[in-house]
Design an enzyme around this catalytic site. Structure first.
Site, PDB file in Angstrom:
ATOM      1  N   HIS A 261      44.627  25.361 -14.182  1.00 26.49           N
ATOM      2  CA  HIS A 261      43.917  24.338 -14.951  1.00 26.49           C
ATOM      3  C   HIS A 261      43.333  24.940 -16.222  1.00 26.49           C
ATOM      4  CE1 HIS A 261      43.921  22.212 -10.979  1.00 26.49           C
ATOM      5  NE2 HIS A 261      44.218  21.207 -11.785  1.00 26.49           N
ATOM      6  N   HIS A 265      48.194  24.183 -19.441  1.00 24.99           N
ATOM      7  CA  HIS A 265      48.511  23.033 -18.582  1.00 24.99           C
ATOM      8  C   HIS A 265      48.277  21.737 -19.338  1.00 24.99           C
ATOM      9  CE1 HIS A 265      48.448  20.138 -15.310  1.00 24.99           C
ATOM     10  NE2 HIS A 265      47.172  19.876 -15.560  1.00 24.99           N
ATOM     11  N   HIS A 301      42.523  15.612 -20.107  1.00 24.45           N
ATOM     12  CA  HIS A 301      42.380  15.082 -18.742  1.00 24.45           C
ATOM     13  C   HIS A 301      41.788  16.088 -17.762  1.00 24.45           C
ATOM     14  CE1 HIS A 301      45.989  17.433 -17.896  1.00 24.45           C
ATOM     15  NE2 HIS A 301      45.792  17.201 -16.615  1.00 24.45           N
ATOM     16  N   ASP A 302      41.851  17.387 -18.040  1.00 24.79           N
ATOM     17  CA  ASP A 302      41.280  18.404 -17.144  1.00 24.79           C
ATOM     18  C   ASP A 302      40.281  19.305 -17.856  1.00 24.79           C
ATOM     19  OD1 ASP A 302      42.234  17.948 -14.572  1.00 24.79           O
ATOM     20  OD2 ASP A 302      44.139  18.955 -14.953  1.00 24.79           O
ATOM     21  N   ASP A 411      50.969  14.599 -15.140  1.00 29.29           N
ATOM     22  CA  ASP A 411      50.044  15.566 -14.540  1.00 29.29           C
ATOM     23  C   ASP A 411      50.690  16.347 -13.399  1.00 29.29           C
ATOM     24  OD1 ASP A 411      47.631  16.907 -14.183  1.00 29.29           O
ATOM     25  OD2 ASP A 411      46.853  15.387 -12.807  1.00 29.29           O
TER      26      ASP A 411
END
Length: 535
Positions: A261, A265, A301-302, A411
């Site tokens: 993460h 990524h 998103h992360d 994802d």
């Protein structure tokens, strides 16, 4: 003046004289203050310890601070020890950093239209996965004398500058010299990276190579390129400096020490999202705001992922778990962090308030959809739409739902990549799982599923992940695309990779069995000689 009050104290403000801009001028203790009438556009000369200078405001403040520090001895005129001077100076720099942060927060509250949302939590949030820790790098006492005063001053200035940069973020992001220029890249790799960007829409895009060619700036470079491809900068009248600052903040707030993460990524998911947005069935109906939200959600998103999963945060009573009431903890934090960076950078500040707030809410809806615990919820709805054939992409709500599905696919698309890329991602995510298991073992916690390196092999984890998570979602996506060339390619890679992992698991199991049998055989053969001396 609040700043000078904080530095000099209320008793050291001038009595009767002030600058034309409304800022009081401080004087040193023991000096007489004068109050002549000055031109509003000029700074009055400052008298301190016999010096009379006409200074601009920044230089004036530096001169006053230097003079005040020079006379901070005791009443008898004795000098303080070097250790005391160092400690006090360091404390002052820490307080300055805190003041910068407070001023930034005040500015955000005044200009960012902060509001409350999910669970009544303030939307603007930054760097919450780790508590803020003030690292004291130098702890040398005066008696040890290990660091000379000159070196101390240099290091102190360096640390102060770093704290200033971190607090203000004014130096983040440079204006590109030419539109579309890859100014982030080293000259030796410029041509190769530009060539890769020309093929960014192909499914075999190697994000690891691209990250090396961009010197670790794959996410920023990729997003700037895609925004240019779609014309989003002109459409939304985005400020390039603010855009680059926002993207740099997002990239920086991914933890590079996470095996999986991290910003690479995020860049990989963004590239996959771009491929999905180009699918004919979607591309014909998506508007530019849809594309903007899809790319932004993929990139962030992360963001600020701590490298552990939600159950770990809950059982360790992490403050994020309490903040979001043990529900979509990480995804909620990714969203709030993104909103915080949007407001801190001012990227959407020129848009009407209702438009920018609607964008923030839609970003949240997209990012929250990546919560793996909601997989069945989205998959059931998706299958129902496909069965009823009632997906109408002219409706904004249906387009938004398909953006959620596309982001979910992006994802978890690693098993659909070519084997060389898929294998790297699989090993990285398992390494992150194993690190969490080691932490849990260290603190006598129950080891989470898939996090026990001795019991959970990489092939076994990947086969389960593909069978129960990836295959069902991508089979539905395959039906939606009717099927497209890209979808056929992905399904082909998925089946090949699953077969490859099955062979590796069989080999791994057989080797483990042989090793165990060989060990037991040796122990049984050497059992009678336990008491013999070993030469």
């Amino acid at each position: 003046m609040p700043v000078l009050e904080g530095l000099w104290g209320p008793d050291l403000r001038t009595r009767g004289s002030s600058l034309g801009v409304g800022l009081d001028v401080g004087v040193c203790p023991g000096e007489t203050s004068h109050s002549p009438v000055w031109d509003p556009l000029r700074t009055p000369p400052v008298s301190c310890r016999g010096f009379s200078l006409a200074l601009q405001l920044p230089a004036l403040i530096r001169q006053l601070r230097a003079a005040w520090r020079a006379c901070r001895g005791d009443p008898q005129g004795h000098k303080r020890s070097q250790a005391s001077t160092w400690v006090d100076a360091d404390k002052e720099d820490v307080e300055e950093g805190k003041q910068d942060v407070k001023e930034s927060i005040t500015h955000l509250e005044a200009d960012g239209r902060l509001s409350t949302g999910h669970a009544g939590v303030l939307l603007a949030e930054r760097r919450g996965s780790y508590p803020l820790i003030d690292l004291h790098i130098l702890k040398t006492s005066a008696q040890q004398g290990e660091v000379e005063s000159g070196t101390r001053r240099k290091v102190k200035r360096l640390l102060s500058f770093q704290r200033y940069c971190h607090a203000s973020r004014l130096l983040r992001g440079l204006v590109p010299h030419a539109p579309g220029s890859l100014h982030l890249l080293d000259e030796h790799y410029l041509g190769q990276a530009a060539h890769m960007l020309s093929k960014v829409g192909t499914w075999n895009f190697d994000i690891f190579l691209f990250d090396r060619l961009t010197n670790g700036n794959s996410l920023v470079t990729l997003m700037c390129h895609l925004f240019s491809v779609y014309g989003l900068i002109d459409h939304f009248q985005l400020d390039m400096v603010k855009l680059h600052r926002f993207l740099s903040m997002v990239q920086e707030d991914y933890h590079s020490q996470n095996p999986y993460h991290n910003a690479v990524h995020a860049a990989d998911v963004t590239q996959a999202m771009y491929c999905y947005l180009k699918e004919p069935k979607l591309a014909e109906q998506l508007s530019l705001p849809d594309v903007f939200l899809g790319l932004m959600a993929a990139a962030a998103h992360d963001v600020d992922h701590p490298g552990v999963n939600q159950p770990f945060l809950i059982k360790t009573r992490h403050h994020l778990a309490s903040l979001y009431q043990n529900t979509s903890v990480l995804e909620s934090h990714h969203w709030r962090s993104t909103v915080g960076m949007l407001r801190e950078s001012g990227l959407l500040s020129h848009l009407p308030a209702d438009m920018s707030q609607d964008m923030e809410q839609q970003l949240g809806s997209l990012i929250l959809a990546t919560d793996i615990s909601r997989q069945n919820e989205f998959l059931s709805t998706f299958r129902e739409h496909l069965g009823n054939q009632d997906l109408d992409l002219q409706l904004a709500s249906h387009r938004h739902f398909m953006l959620q599905i596309a982001l979910k696919c992006a994802d978890i698309c690693n098993p659909c990549r070519v084997w060389e890329l898929s294998k790297q991602w699989s090993e990285r995510v398992c390494e992150e799982f194993y690190r969490q298991g080691d932490l849990e073992k260290k603190f006598d916690l129950e080891i989470s599923p898939l996090c026990n390196q001795q019991a959970d092999s990489v092939p076994a984890i990947q086969i389960g992940f593909i069978s129960y998570i990836v295959e069902p979602l991508f089979e539905a996506w395959h039906r939606f695309t009717e099927p497209s060339l890209l979808s056929q390619t992905m399904m082909g890679h998925l089946h090949k990779n699953k077969a490859h992992w099955s062979r590796l698991r069989y080999t791994h199991t057989r080797l483990d069995t042989q090793t165990c049998s060989h060990t037991e055989k040796r122990e049984s053969e050497g059992g009678d000689g336990e008491g013999e001396d070993i030469p």
